[in-house]
Design an enzyme around this catalytic site. Structure first.
Site: not given
Ligand code: AP5
Length: 218
Positions: A10, A85, A124, A157, A168
Site C-alpha cells: 500500500k 481499518r 523491509r 520497524r 497484524r
Molecule cells: P509496503 O509498501 O511498506 O507495504 P504496506 O502495505 O504499506 O505495509 P505496512 O506493513 O506498512 O502496512 P500496515 O498496514 O501493517 O502498516 P501501517 O504502517 O499502516 O511494502 C512492504 C515491503 O515490501 C517493502 O519493503 C517494499 O519495498 C516491498 N514491496 C512493496 N511492493 C512490492 C512488490 N510488488 N514486490 C516485492 N516487494 C514489494 O500500520 C502500522 C501499525 O499502526 C498498525 O499495526 C496499527 O497498530 C497502527 N495503525 C495504523 N493505521 C491504523 C488505523 N487506521 N487504526 C488503528 N491503528 C492503526
C-alpha cells in the site's frame, strides 16, 4: 483509498500515485510513527498498541486523520493508505469528509498471499531521515543500510518482528478485511493482484483507477 494486509505494498503504491497525481498520501501508520518519534502524549499511548500489532484506539487515529485532512494540500484530494481499518472507522471517515461535501472516489484492495507478505515485511528497511522504503532483496539500496536518496540510516520497524507480524495479519483478517464487503456494497471497490514487481502492480492500480487519475490531472 488503498486497502490491504500488512506488506501488501500500500505504502509503495501510494507514494507512486502521490508523485504521479500530485496529491498527498495520508498514511495513518506514518502519522502514528511520527507521533511516536516526537514522543507526543498521543504517540506514547499509541506505541503500546503498535508494538503488539494491535489497532490503535479509534479516537486517537481519527484525531490525527482529521488534522491531516484539514491541511491546505489535501484540498485537491488525497490518497488514504492504511486508513480506515475497520467498518467503524470507515463510517467515521464518511461523516468527517461528508461534512465538507467530499466522498471517497475509489477503494482499491491489493491482494497478496500471506507467505509473500511475510517475505516482504521481514526484508523491509526504511530511512530514518526521509522515510524512503527499501527491501533487502526486492529493492535493495546501493549501499547496505544507507538511503540512496538522502544518505540516512536504514532501520527495521519494531512491529516487523515475526510474532508481531502474525498478530497484524490476524487483526487484518478479523477487523479490516470486512471493509472489502463494505465498500463493495457501496459500489466503489476494485480488487487487484498485488503479486509481481512494483511496476506491474502500478499498472494494475492505474487500470483500476482509469478515468479517475486522468480526471484529477486535467
Ligand atoms: P509496503 O509498501 O511498506 O507495504 P504496506 O502495505 O504499506 O505495509 P505496512 O506493513 O506498512 O502496512 P500496515 O498496514 O501493517 O502498516 P501501517 O504502517 O499502516 O511494502 C512492504 C515491503 O515490501 C517493502 O519493503 C517494499 O519495498 C516491498 N514491496 C512493496 N511492493 C512490492 C512488490 N510488488 N514486490 C516485492 N516487494 C514489494 O500500520 C502500522 C501499525 O499502526 C498498525 O499495526 C496499527 O497498530 C497502527 N495503525 C495504523 N493505521 C491504523 C488505523 N487506521 N487504526 C488503528 N491503528 C492503526
Amino acid at each position: 483509498m488503498l486497502l490491504g494486509p500488512p506488506g501488501a505494498g500500500k505504502g509503495t503504491q501510494a507514494r507512486i500515485l502521490r508523485d504521479r497525481c500530485g496529491i498527498p498520501q495520508i498514511a495513518s501508520g506514518d502519522l502514528l510513527r511520527a507521533a511516536v518519534m516526537e514522543k507526543t502524549a498521543l504517540g506514547v499511548e499509541a506505541s503500546s498498541y503498535m508494538d503488539r500489532g494491535q489497532l490503535v484506539p479509534d479516537d486517537l487515529v481519527l484525531r490525527l486523520i482529521a488534522e491531516r485532512i484539514a491541511r491546505e494540500d489535501a484540498r485537491v484530494g488525497f490518497i488514504l493508505d492504511g486508513f480506515p481499518r475497520s467498518v467503524k472507522q470507515a463510517e467515521a471517515l464518511a461523516l468527517m469528509i461528508g461534512a465538507q461535501g467530499v466522498a471517497l472516489d475509489k477503494v482499491v484492495a491489493v491482494n497478496v498471499p500471506d507467505e509473500e507478505l511475510v517475505k516482504r515485511i521481514s526484508g523491509r528497511r526504511t530511512c530514518a531521515k526521509c522515510q524512503a522504503m527499501y527491501h533487502v532483496v526486492f529493492e535493495p539500496p546501493r549501499v547496505a543500510g544507507v538511503c540512496d536518496k538522502c544518505g540516512g540510516e536504514l532501520y527495521q520497524r519494531e512491529d516487523d518482528a515475526e510474532e508481531t507480524v502474525r498478530e497484524r495479519l490476524k487483526v487484518y483478517a478479523e477487523t479490516t478485511r470486512p471493509l472489502i464487503e463494505h465498500y463493495g456494497r457501496i459500489g466503489i471497490l476494485s480488487q487487484i493482484d498485488g503479486l509481481g514487481t512494483p511496476d506491474e502492480v502500478e499498472r494494475r492500480l492505474l487500470g483500476a483507477l482509469d478515468g479517475l487519475v486522468r480526471a484529477k490531472r486535467a
